[in-house]
Design a protein around this motif. Sequence first.
Motif, PDB file in Angstrom:
ATOM      1  N   GLN B 112       0.822  -1.575  -0.378  1.00 31.88           N
ATOM      2  CA  GLN B 112       0.208   0.194  -0.046  1.00 31.88           C
ATOM      3  C   GLN B 112       0.039   0.958  -0.124  1.00 31.88           C
ATOM      4  OE1 GLN B 112      -3.244  -0.424   3.287  1.00 31.88           O
ATOM      5  NE2 GLN B 112      -4.365  -1.474   2.001  1.00 31.88           N
ATOM      6  N   SER B 113       2.020   1.637   1.263  1.00 33.53           N
ATOM      7  CA  SER B 113       2.378   2.337   0.806  1.00 33.53           C
ATOM      8  C   SER B 113       3.668   3.244  -0.364  1.00 33.53           C
ATOM      9  CB  SER B 113       3.834   1.836   2.047  1.00 33.53           C
ATOM     10  OG  SER B 113       4.614   3.261   1.942  1.00 33.53           O
ATOM     11  N   LEU B 114       4.051   1.208  -0.837  1.00 39.85           N
ATOM     12  CA  LEU B 114       4.228   1.703  -2.151  1.00 39.85           C
ATOM     13  C   LEU B 114       3.781   2.087  -3.404  1.00 39.85           C
ATOM     14  CD1 LEU B 114       7.618   0.529  -3.323  1.00 39.85           C
ATOM     15  CD2 LEU B 114       6.058  -1.407  -4.198  1.00 39.85           C
ATOM     16  N   PHE B 115       2.835   1.742  -3.362  1.00 40.02           N
ATOM     17  CA  PHE B 115       1.509   2.402  -4.687  1.00 40.02           C
ATOM     18  C   PHE B 115       0.926   3.719  -4.632  1.00 40.02           C
ATOM     19  CE2 PHE B 115       0.706  -2.661  -5.834  1.00 40.02           C
ATOM     20  CZ  PHE B 115       1.587  -2.501  -6.235  1.00 40.02           C
ATOM     21  N   SER B 116       1.494   3.825  -3.477  1.00 43.83           N
ATOM     22  CA  SER B 116       0.567   5.405  -2.915  1.00 43.83           C
ATOM     23  C   SER B 116       1.569   6.644  -3.798  1.00 43.83           C
ATOM     24  CB  SER B 116       0.692   5.230  -1.506  1.00 43.83           C
ATOM     25  OG  SER B 116       0.019   6.713  -1.050  1.00 43.83           O
ATOM     26  N   LEU B 117       3.071   5.905  -2.724  1.00 46.03           N
ATOM     27  CA  LEU B 117       4.237   7.091  -3.361  1.00 46.03           C
ATOM     28  C   LEU B 117       3.984   7.180  -5.130  1.00 46.03           C
ATOM     29  CD1 LEU B 117       6.173   8.734  -2.885  1.00 46.03           C
ATOM     30  CD2 LEU B 117       7.617   6.806  -2.350  1.00 46.03           C
ATOM     31  N   ALA B 118       3.952   5.815  -5.585  1.00 48.04           N
ATOM     32  CA  ALA B 118       4.297   5.751  -6.928  1.00 48.04           C
ATOM     33  C   ALA B 118       3.273   6.237  -7.517  1.00 48.04           C
ATOM     34  CB  ALA B 118       3.896   4.260  -7.324  1.00 48.04           C
ATOM     35  N   SER B 119       1.735   6.295  -6.944  1.00 48.53           N
ATOM     36  CA  SER B 119       1.073   7.099  -7.328  1.00 48.53           C
ATOM     37  C   SER B 119       1.042   8.644  -7.919  1.00 48.53           C
ATOM     38  CB  SER B 119      -0.484   6.466  -7.489  1.00 48.53           C
ATOM     39  OG  SER B 119      -0.964   7.144  -6.495  1.00 48.53           O
ATOM     40  N   GLU B 120       1.747   9.201  -6.484  1.00 47.87           N
ATOM     41  CA  GLU B 120       2.380  10.262  -6.258  1.00 47.87           C
ATOM     42  C   GLU B 120       2.469  10.750  -7.622  1.00 47.87           C
ATOM     43  OE1 GLU B 120       3.673  11.782  -2.965  1.00 47.87           O
ATOM     44  OE2 GLU B 120       2.550  10.723  -1.740  1.00 47.87           O
ATOM     45  N   HIS B 121       3.346  10.469  -8.567  1.00 49.96           N
ATOM     46  CA  HIS B 121       4.132  10.260  -9.343  1.00 49.96           C
ATOM     47  C   HIS B 121       4.309   9.788 -10.975  1.00 49.96           C
ATOM     48  CE1 HIS B 121       7.086  12.835  -6.955  1.00 49.96           C
ATOM     49  NE2 HIS B 121       6.908  11.654  -5.726  1.00 49.96           N
ATOM     50  N   ASN B 122       2.692   9.284 -11.362  1.00 48.00           N
ATOM     51  CA  ASN B 122       2.228   8.349 -12.457  1.00 48.00           C
ATOM     52  C   ASN B 122       3.914   7.495 -12.691  1.00 48.00           C
ATOM     53  OD1 ASN B 122       0.639   8.413 -14.211  1.00 48.00           O
ATOM     54  ND2 ASN B 122       2.010   9.592 -15.898  1.00 48.00           N
ATOM     55  N   LEU B 123       4.434   7.244 -11.776  1.00 45.95           N
ATOM     56  CA  LEU B 123       5.145   5.921 -11.610  1.00 45.95           C
ATOM     57  C   LEU B 123       4.346   4.836 -11.746  1.00 45.95           C
ATOM     58  CD1 LEU B 123       7.962   5.131 -11.735  1.00 45.95           C
ATOM     59  CD2 LEU B 123       7.412   5.139  -9.132  1.00 45.95           C
ATOM     60  N   GLN B 124       4.277   3.414 -12.625  1.00 44.90           N
ATOM     61  CA  GLN B 124       3.711   2.223 -12.584  1.00 44.90           C
ATOM     62  C   GLN B 124       4.866   1.382 -12.399  1.00 44.90           C
ATOM     63  OE1 GLN B 124       0.955   1.417 -15.814  1.00 44.90           O
ATOM     64  NE2 GLN B 124       0.432  -0.501 -15.295  1.00 44.90           N
ATOM     65  N   LEU B 125       4.780  -0.250 -11.361  1.00 47.93           N
ATOM     66  CA  LEU B 125       5.175  -1.009 -11.208  1.00 47.93           C
ATOM     67  C   LEU B 125       5.049  -1.913 -12.669  1.00 47.93           C
ATOM     68  CD1 LEU B 125       6.653  -2.471  -9.099  1.00 47.93           C
ATOM     69  CD2 LEU B 125       4.915  -3.671  -8.517  1.00 47.93           C
ATOM     70  N   ILE B 126       5.821  -2.607 -12.587  1.00 45.04           N
ATOM     71  CA  ILE B 126       5.466  -3.250 -14.186  1.00 45.04           C
ATOM     72  C   ILE B 126       6.474  -4.410 -13.903  1.00 45.04           C
ATOM     73  CG2 ILE B 126       5.837  -1.484 -16.077  1.00 45.04           C
ATOM     74  CD1 ILE B 126       8.816  -1.991 -16.619  1.00 45.04           C
ATOM     75  N   GLY B 127       7.080  -4.650 -13.083  1.00 46.48           N
ATOM     76  CA  GLY B 127       7.275  -6.109 -12.875  1.00 46.48           C
ATOM     77  C   GLY B 127       7.834  -6.888 -11.368  1.00 46.48           C
ATOM     78  N   GLY B 128       8.228  -7.869 -11.334  1.00 52.16           N
ATOM     79  CA  GLY B 128       9.349  -8.283  -9.807  1.00 52.16           C
ATOM     80  C   GLY B 128       9.902  -9.432  -9.963  1.00 52.16           C
ATOM     81  N   ASP B 129      10.264  -9.717  -8.667  1.00 54.46           N
ATOM     82  CA  ASP B 129      11.325 -11.123  -8.525  1.00 54.46           C
ATOM     83  C   ASP B 129      10.821 -10.979  -6.726  1.00 54.46           C
ATOM     84  OD1 ASP B 129      11.257 -13.364  -8.339  1.00 54.46           O
ATOM     85  OD2 ASP B 129      13.765 -12.140  -8.481  1.00 54.46           O
ATOM     86  N   THR B 130      10.745 -12.582  -6.251  1.00 52.72           N
ATOM     87  CA  THR B 130      10.174 -12.136  -5.024  1.00 52.72           C
ATOM     88  C   THR B 130      11.013 -13.572  -4.394  1.00 52.72           C
ATOM     89  OG1 THR B 130       7.590 -11.838  -5.254  1.00 52.72           O
ATOM     90  CG2 THR B 130       8.328 -12.699  -3.183  1.00 52.72           C
ATOM     91  N   THR B 131      12.046 -13.318  -3.860  1.00 57.56           N
ATOM     92  CA  THR B 131      13.353 -14.440  -3.500  1.00 57.56           C
ATOM     93  C   THR B 131      12.716 -14.331  -1.740  1.00 57.56           C
ATOM     94  OG1 THR B 131      14.809 -13.109  -3.311  1.00 57.56           O
ATOM     95  CG2 THR B 131      13.813 -14.133  -5.211  1.00 57.56           C
ATOM     96  N   ARG B 132      13.699 -15.299  -1.236  1.00 56.89           N
ATOM     97  CA  ARG B 132      13.354 -16.417   0.151  1.00 56.89           C
ATOM     98  C   ARG B 132      14.633 -16.267   0.354  1.00 56.89           C
ATOM     99  NH1 ARG B 132      11.011 -21.792   1.857  1.00 56.89           N
ATOM    100  NH2 ARG B 132       9.082 -21.207   0.772  1.00 56.89           N
ATOM    101  N   GLY B 133      14.892 -14.925   1.763  1.00 58.92           N
ATOM    102  CA  GLY B 133      16.291 -14.800   1.696  1.00 58.92           C
ATOM    103  C   GLY B 133      15.991 -13.270   3.909  1.00 58.92           C
TER     104      GLY B 133
END
Lengths: 329, 329
Positions: B112-133
């Motif tokens: 939620q925090s990530l998307f909130s800041l991203a939307s303030e800057h018209n910035l879109q999450l386009i991909g990712g990777d999730t790993t254990r560690g």
Amino acid sequence: MPGSEFQLIQSFFADPEQVTRPDLVLGIGDDCAIVAPREQSNLAISIDTLISGVHFPHNTTPDAIAYKALAVNLSDLAAMGAEPAWFTLSLTLPEVMYNDRPREQWLKQFSQSLFSLASEHNLQLIGGDTTRGPLAITIQISGYVSKENAMKRSGAKPGDLIIVTGALGAAAIGLDIALEQNEEHYTCLSEQHKQEAFRALNYPQAKIKEGLRLQSIAHSALDLSDGLVSDLGHILTASDVGAKLFLEQIPLSDTLVCLNKKKAWETALTGGDDYELCFTLAEENWSSVKQEHPEFTVIGVITAQKGLRLLDADGEELKMHTRGYDHFG
Amino acid sequence: MPGSEFQLIQSFFADPEQVTRPDLVLGIGDDCAIVAPREQSNLAISIDTLISGVHFPHNTTPDAIAYKALAVNLSDLAAMGAEPAWFTLSLTLPEVMYNDRPREQWLKQFSQSLFSLASEHNLQLIGGDTTRGPLAITIQISGYVSKENAMKRSGAKPGDLIIVTGALGAAAIGLDIALEQNEEHYTCLSEQHKQEAFRALNYPQAKIKEGLRLQSIAHSALDLSDGLVSDLGHILTASDVGAKLFLEQIPLSDTLVCLNKKKAWETALTGGDDYELCFTLAEENWSSVKQEHPEFTVIGVITAQKGLRLLDADGEELKMHTRGYDHFG
């Protein structure tokens, strides 16, 4: 850290010998890199992280770690039919490597291996970040992809042939060898086959050329990182279709020879890290592709009926209790 | 892991509410994202990793971690005068967060925090990777930058004014508070000032608008992440110049009020994480910028003579034994 971080990046990753691309405006050393993308293409972008002890055994050499970290990202580009262009590297190193002699050897081997593979693909390192912490490598890669023909996971159609670009299962055996586990999987192997399995695990070959060849004709594609059943499941879900796999047709790595047939199939179906491409194609396009690439093999067919069925030579369905299979069966 | 990884990404990072950019062709869920960059601009690209216990205290909230991880990347774009476009996220989470209840709360707050800041800057999450560690966040960000006017570190000229976009030192006090160290630095502070310091540390404000305003006139710029002396050193090295800083002119955060003057200067000069921009400008352009941005402050001047001199009101040189200063003094 700022000072040593800066010097670290400078000394090992500002390689004057590396590829120099005309579409790079500003490289390593500023707040951002700047690129001037070609106008006739789109960009494909992927990010992957490899963590020591999770994605590779702790005893993996820096040479192999660098190779694999870049190769798995190249493989993502291959799976879209993209042409490599630039990458960024975030390298997290344990503290001891910052202060001791071996750090320099480690970084030298790591960076040489990285640049060597990058230059094979005309790929340029354009930026990075170096931090202290448990060993981890994150690479983001960007490449050019056709505006019309990127290979997505969502384009598979009933009747499509399902094809893989090479034999499966060697990396799983390589992992057994690296971890000294499941000895019965590899004790019967020749030294050469053991080496082959080990190389499959540590030096996966990204199928860039194959992806570029296929991008105008494949209906869907991905690279095999988690195992055929699990990965093919992503195509089936994204395309809203099902599939039959013909077990006898699955190309098994020579390194599976110590296993009985069922165990060999399971390894080929669920072993990770093969990094072959799996793609689907209208049947009429198969013969020309096969002629160019005799190493490609048809392993099944896309069906309108949902679910994934694994059929042996008698048409009997194999039940496997793997997580991937449970997911999509 | 593949199954849970996939579900994790799906459930928390495929936010249907997030920004939808017209220049994104294919988002999360395939081997690569595909973007169609505007043709009249170049792209600025940066990657930054934040590690728990290194870049933020272990007790930092998921909300603050997400905010800061994205903000420091936005700040790199700001420093080039770039306009945010897309980002990718590699998130490494401890195993316990995968299997326990708190994992979901953590991820919910983080995303939620990530998307909130991203939307303030018209910035879109386009991909990712999730790993254990061990907990680590790597973000790569891309933005549009003018083909002519990107602000590099290398353009500073003798006679340029050196300017910062805001007061310095608050994040360093915030870190003392977070780590409960150097109590004498903050015991005299009001609760409001303590909060301000804490916010400066955890919620840095990337100066995107300021960067866009400056890109056509600034000769050089960067963002202050490692401390003014160390970071300004990068401009001096890249531009092959020196500088004088006038200590009395450095805008000190109100949160430095518990420190004596010399200690306050040292904190403002060497404290990290301020994420103000530091830029250089021909003197004739200063008055118009100052009118629009009264919060900007001239703190020094670029000199042909190499080295960085720190001068007090009497013109006496301050000697400080900080690593950054030793580097470039």
